[in-house]
Design a protein around this motif. Structure first.
Motif, PDB file in Angstrom:
ATOM      1  N   ALA A 112     -34.310  17.345 -36.892  1.00 47.02           N
ATOM      2  CA  ALA A 112     -34.437  18.739 -37.327  1.00 47.02           C
ATOM      3  C   ALA A 112     -35.409  19.493 -36.427  1.00 47.02           C
ATOM      4  O   ALA A 112     -35.196  20.666 -36.098  1.00 47.02           O
ATOM      5  N   GLU A 113     -36.490  18.819 -36.019  1.00 50.01           N
ATOM      6  CA  GLU A 113     -37.448  19.454 -35.103  1.00 50.01           C
ATOM      7  C   GLU A 113     -36.794  19.758 -33.760  1.00 50.01           C
ATOM      8  O   GLU A 113     -37.011  20.822 -33.167  1.00 50.01           O
ATOM      9  N   MET A 114     -35.998  18.796 -33.245  1.00 59.27           N
ATOM     10  CA  MET A 114     -35.342  19.012 -31.953  1.00 59.27           C
ATOM     11  C   MET A 114     -34.299  20.120 -32.031  1.00 59.27           C
ATOM     12  O   MET A 114     -34.143  20.910 -31.087  1.00 59.27           O
ATOM     13  N   LEU A 115     -33.579  20.204 -33.154  1.00 60.46           N
ATOM     14  CA  LEU A 115     -32.637  21.297 -33.331  1.00 60.46           C
ATOM     15  C   LEU A 115     -33.369  22.634 -33.311  1.00 60.46           C
ATOM     16  O   LEU A 115     -32.922  23.605 -32.677  1.00 60.46           O
ATOM     17  N   THR A 116     -34.502  22.688 -33.963  1.00 58.03           N
ATOM     18  CA  THR A 116     -35.303  23.916 -33.981  1.00 58.03           C
ATOM     19  C   THR A 116     -35.730  24.303 -32.577  1.00 58.03           C
ATOM     20  O   THR A 116     -35.623  25.471 -32.174  1.00 58.03           O
ATOM     21  N   VAL A 117     -36.217  23.339 -31.823  1.00 55.23           N
ATOM     22  CA  VAL A 117     -36.683  23.607 -30.457  1.00 55.23           C
ATOM     23  C   VAL A 117     -35.547  24.140 -29.590  1.00 55.23           C
ATOM     24  O   VAL A 117     -35.724  25.106 -28.828  1.00 55.23           O
ATOM     25  N   TRP A 118     -34.377  23.512 -29.692  1.00 56.97           N
ATOM     26  CA  TRP A 118     -33.248  23.959 -28.864  1.00 56.97           C
ATOM     27  C   TRP A 118     -32.810  25.382 -29.251  1.00 56.97           C
ATOM     28  O   TRP A 118     -32.494  26.199 -28.375  1.00 56.97           O
ATOM     29  N   LEU A 119     -32.820  25.690 -30.535  1.00 55.75           N
ATOM     30  CA  LEU A 119     -32.473  27.042 -30.965  1.00 55.75           C
ATOM     31  C   LEU A 119     -33.527  28.054 -30.527  1.00 55.75           C
ATOM     32  O   LEU A 119     -33.196  29.175 -30.121  1.00 55.75           O
ATOM     33  N   ILE A 120     -34.796  27.673 -30.599  1.00 53.34           N
ATOM     34  CA  ILE A 120     -35.854  28.570 -30.126  1.00 53.34           C
ATOM     35  C   ILE A 120     -35.668  28.870 -28.645  1.00 53.34           C
ATOM     36  O   ILE A 120     -35.828  30.014 -28.198  1.00 53.34           O
ATOM     37  N   ARG A 121     -35.325  27.849 -27.881  1.00 53.72           N
ATOM     38  CA  ARG A 121     -35.096  28.066 -26.451  1.00 53.72           C
ATOM     39  C   ARG A 121     -34.037  29.135 -26.232  1.00 53.72           C
ATOM     40  O   ARG A 121     -34.187  30.036 -25.411  1.00 53.72           O
ATOM     41  N   GLY A 122     -32.932  29.041 -26.988  1.00 54.09           N
ATOM     42  CA  GLY A 122     -31.883  30.045 -26.846  1.00 54.09           C
ATOM     43  C   GLY A 122     -32.337  31.438 -27.240  1.00 54.09           C
ATOM     44  O   GLY A 122     -31.958  32.436 -26.612  1.00 54.09           O
ATOM     45  N   PHE A 123     -33.170  31.519 -28.277  1.00 57.15           N
ATOM     46  CA  PHE A 123     -33.712  32.816 -28.682  1.00 57.15           C
ATOM     47  C   PHE A 123     -34.567  33.421 -27.575  1.00 57.15           C
ATOM     48  O   PHE A 123     -34.501  34.634 -27.324  1.00 57.15           O
ATOM     49  N   THR A 124     -35.370  32.616 -26.887  1.00 55.03           N
ATOM     50  CA  THR A 124     -36.200  33.158 -25.806  1.00 55.03           C
ATOM     51  C   THR A 124     -35.335  33.733 -24.701  1.00 55.03           C
ATOM     52  O   THR A 124     -35.692  34.748 -24.091  1.00 55.03           O
ATOM     53  N   HIS A 125     -34.189  33.095 -24.417  1.00 60.30           N
ATOM     54  CA  HIS A 125     -33.262  33.649 -23.421  1.00 60.30           C
ATOM     55  C   HIS A 125     -32.732  35.004 -23.882  1.00 60.30           C
ATOM     56  O   HIS A 125     -32.731  35.988 -23.118  1.00 60.30           O
ATOM     57  N   ASP A 126     -32.263  35.044 -25.125  1.00 53.26           N
ATOM     58  CA  ASP A 126     -31.689  36.292 -25.642  1.00 53.26           C
ATOM     59  C   ASP A 126     -32.719  37.408 -25.668  1.00 53.26           C
ATOM     60  O   ASP A 126     -32.412  38.572 -25.366  1.00 53.26           O
ATOM     61  N   LEU A 127     -33.958  37.067 -26.058  1.00 54.09           N
ATOM     62  CA  LEU A 127     -34.997  38.089 -26.158  1.00 54.09           C
ATOM     63  C   LEU A 127     -35.333  38.656 -24.786  1.00 54.09           C
ATOM     64  O   LEU A 127     -35.498  39.871 -24.634  1.00 54.09           O
ATOM     65  N   ALA A 128     -35.431  37.779 -23.786  1.00 54.08           N
ATOM     66  CA  ALA A 128     -35.740  38.266 -22.435  1.00 54.08           C
ATOM     67  C   ALA A 128     -34.617  39.162 -21.913  1.00 54.08           C
ATOM     68  O   ALA A 128     -34.875  40.206 -21.291  1.00 54.08           O
ATOM     69  N   GLU A 129     -33.368  38.794 -22.151  1.00 51.15           N
ATOM     70  CA  GLU A 129     -32.256  39.628 -21.704  1.00 51.15           C
ATOM     71  C   GLU A 129     -32.230  40.956 -22.448  1.00 51.15           C
ATOM     72  O   GLU A 129     -31.926  42.004 -21.856  1.00 51.15           O
ATOM     73  N   HIS A 130     -32.586  40.941 -23.727  1.00 51.71           N
ATOM     74  CA  HIS A 130     -32.625  42.178 -24.509  1.00 51.71           C
ATOM     75  C   HIS A 130     -33.706  43.120 -23.980  1.00 51.71           C
ATOM     76  O   HIS A 130     -33.456  44.312 -23.773  1.00 51.71           O
ATOM     77  N   VAL A 131     -34.895  42.574 -23.728  1.00 52.90           N
ATOM     78  CA  VAL A 131     -35.991  43.414 -23.224  1.00 52.90           C
ATOM     79  C   VAL A 131     -35.699  43.876 -21.802  1.00 52.90           C
ATOM     80  O   VAL A 131     -35.989  45.023 -21.427  1.00 52.90           O
ATOM     81  N   GLY A 132     -35.101  42.992 -21.002  1.00 51.87           N
ATOM     82  CA  GLY A 132     -34.795  43.340 -19.621  1.00 51.87           C
ATOM     83  C   GLY A 132     -33.556  44.188 -19.452  1.00 51.87           C
ATOM     84  O   GLY A 132     -33.344  44.787 -18.392  1.00 51.87           O
ATOM     85  N   GLY A 133     -32.702  44.229 -20.479  1.00 54.30           N
ATOM     86  CA  GLY A 133     -31.514  45.066 -20.409  1.00 54.30           C
ATOM     87  C   GLY A 133     -30.423  44.544 -19.499  1.00 54.30           C
ATOM     88  O   GLY A 133     -29.551  45.312 -19.070  1.00 54.30           O
ATOM     89  N   ALA A 134     -30.434  43.253 -19.199  1.00 49.89           N
ATOM     90  CA  ALA A 134     -29.419  42.665 -18.325  1.00 49.89           C
ATOM     91  C   ALA A 134     -29.345  41.171 -18.574  1.00 49.89           C
ATOM     92  O   ALA A 134     -30.245  40.580 -19.184  1.00 49.89           O
ATOM     93  N   LYS A 135     -28.271  40.553 -18.077  1.00 54.70           N
ATOM     94  CA  LYS A 135     -28.055  39.132 -18.282  1.00 54.70           C
ATOM     95  C   LYS A 135     -28.744  38.319 -17.188  1.00 54.70           C
ATOM     96  O   LYS A 135     -28.733  38.691 -16.016  1.00 54.70           O
TER      97      LYS A 135
END
Length: 547
Positions: free
Chosen positions: A202-225
């Motif tokens: 469960a901890e590893m699943l959380t970590v992997w999902l958090i990693r994906g959120f950091t990608h999405d957040l950076a793309e959202h703030v940066g306005g590009a993929k």
């Protein structure tokens, strides 16, 4: 109907060799580590990750929800991004605010539950949670890389590849709590669920999902993929300190299970009678990848840096041997060849040889969890107990605990944060509140009291009940040969970083970056599949991202 016999295997490496701190501190992730095991499960079930909620403003603050279905159960990560002043950002356990906070939720939360989590998650220890909350976590930005990545995207370009490679993550977690902390669910709630039944899944699943959120957040703030290849290089960081170190001591039967699984896998691969062209080619490719990984592994710590330099110097010997593998039991020969090289090279080679042989070893991951724990047998004869101590505990009996060097440290739990700490016995107060991690000293003392004792252990305990814990440790090691770290944990030579690295390698961590002998930064999931890549066979052991 007969059970299928187990595959042939060589003798396991003996605990007297494997369970020393220096070798444990040379551990590398393997395909049996928890995060790779989880991602293979996600891939085999063709899991899809959805993002039904994205309430994030232009500056990157707000909350999001990610959902998936694994093993017949729904789970959700609720992620909260806060506007944190720079002066409040710290990875230390005394922190009270973080850039982001997370809850892994059991099921799909409705609007009321999302609102509750958005309010409570940023408070972390200061809040209380419910049994629907499986994991609680928080993370801080790696500010320099975060700013570089988002600014590059805003300018219509991609971030510098070397900057991405050198840091390896946009955020690093400072805690990933499970198993009943602060009111969240106890492990028993998920221990039988497919996909989450293994240790720390469960901890590893959380970590992997958090990693994906950091990608999405950076793309959202940066306005590009982000470029997909660059995005894959961005794992999730972690800062881990002394709080984790005593775990391997306080969970000896679990430690035995982890070690036995890994050592059994190595023994199976060593027994392979011959390898074909494709298997040799895979090993050559992985050995070359490891060389690239070593070249990119930069640390400031002088001890770790010297060990990495030795690895770099010795690894060409392994690469040459891998390219020339032939004859009977060639992988056993490779392991024997490394015995003249450093411990670090030996352990990296042991991890390497597991990678191409998933069908032979992956099933062993099901044995990483264990329902058993230490137990006391009061009927055991004192004479038998003496024999076990003489056989298994010579390293403890030989330690001179009258020496200030061998009693230099003491473990304790801080009153402020209820976290393990390590004190200087001869210069600091608090040794009267010492935690019982002085296992070797306890067993040596027990050995003295056992001299001349006859009858069952219960007769010894009736007169000397203070030895109950030591007797239980001795009896546990008798049944579980890899259950004990065979070193003095209160001596001046004890480096807690070795315990940290051993456990973190089982998580699947790489890029260890020690900041002292008591805490380290690591990278998890660097090179791992992205949310939309689980249909591909995961192959990301020690990734090499080029020059």
């Amino acid at each position: 109907m007969f059970d299928t016999p187990p595959p042939p295997q060589m003798p396991l490496r003996p605990p007297s060799q494997v369970m020393r701190l220096r070798r444990m501190g040379a551990s590398f992730p393997t395909r049996l580590s928890f995060l790779p095991t989880l991602l293979r499960r996600l891939s085999s079930e063709a899991v899809t990750v959805a993002r039904p909620v994205w309430e994030i403003d232009a500056d990157g603050f707000g909350h999001a929800v990610y959902t998936l279905r694994l093993g017949g159960h729904d789970y959700a990560l609720v992620a909260v991004s806060n506007d944190l002043p720079p002066e409040a950002r710290t990875d230390r356990v005394i922190a009270t605010a973080w850039d982001t906070a997370y809850v892994l939720y059991d099921g799909i939360p409705d609007a009321t539950e999302i609102a509750r989590i958005v309010t409570t998650a940023p408070l972390q220890e200061a809040a209380r949670f419910t049994p629907r909350d499986l994991i609680l976590s928080r993370a801080n930005k790696s500010v320099r890389l975060w700013d570089h990545v988002t600014e590059a995207l805003r300018e219509g370009s991609q971030p510098d590849a070397s900057a991405v490679r050198d840091t390896g993550y946009l955020m690093r977690t400072t805690a990933v709590y499970g198993n009943g902390k602060f009111g969240i669910a106890d492990r028993v709630a998920i221990e039988d669920r497919p996909g989450l039944s293994g240790p720390f899944m469960a901890e590893m699943l959380t970590v992997w999902l958090i990693r994906g959120f950091t990608h999405d957040l950076a793309e959202h703030v940066g306005g590009a993929k982000l470029d997909r290849a660059l995005k894959r290089q961005l794992g999730i960081g972690n800062a881990t300190g002394l709080g984790m170190a005593p775990f391997l001591v306080s969970h000896p039967v679990l430690l035995d299970a982890w070690m036995q699984v890994r050592e059994t896998a190595i023994a199976r691969v060593r027994a392979i009678p011959a390898i074909g062209h494709d298997e040799r080619a895979a090993l050559v490719r992985l050995a070359d990848r490891a060389a690239g990984h070593l070249a990119q592994w930069k640390v400031a710590d002088p001890i770790a840096d010297a060990r990495i330099e030795t690895l770099r110097a010795e690894w060409p010997v392994v690469q040459e041997a891998v390219a020339a593998l032939t004859g009977p039991t060639p992988l056993d020969g490779l392991i024997k060849l490394t015995e003249r090289l450093s411990v670090d090279t030996q352990e990296l080679t042991a991890a390497l040889i597991l990678e191409p042989f998933g069908p032979l070893v992956d099933g062993l991951a099901d044995c990483m969890a264990t329902p058993f724990g230490p137990r006391l047998d009061p009927a055991m004869a004192c004479g038998s107990l003496r024999q076990v101590i003489a056989r298994d505990w010579g390293w403890a009996l030989e330690t001179d605990f009258t020496s200030a060097h061998e009693t230099a440290r003491f473990w304790y739990v801080s009153e402020e944060k209820l976290e393990p700490r390590l004190g200087d016995r001869h210069a600091e107060p608090g040794a009267d509140r010492e935690s019982p991690l002085d296992i070797a000293r306890q067993v040596q003392s027990l050995s003295h009291y056992l001299e001349g004792m006859e009858g069952p252990v219960s007769s010894l305990l009736a007169h000397y009940p203070q030895h109950r814990s030591a007797i239980r440790r001795v009896q546990t090691l008798d049944r579980h040969p890899y259950a004990e770290i065979r070193d003095n944990l209160i001596g001046e030579g004890c480096l807690p970083i070795d315990m940290l690295r051993c456990k973190l390698a089982f998580f699947g961590a790489a890029r260890f970056d020690p900041k002292s002998d008591r805490w380290t930064r690591i990278t998890l999931a660097q090179g791992a599949p992205l949310f939309d890549e689980l249909d591909q066979a995961p192959d990301w052991w020690l990734p090499d991202f080029g020059p």
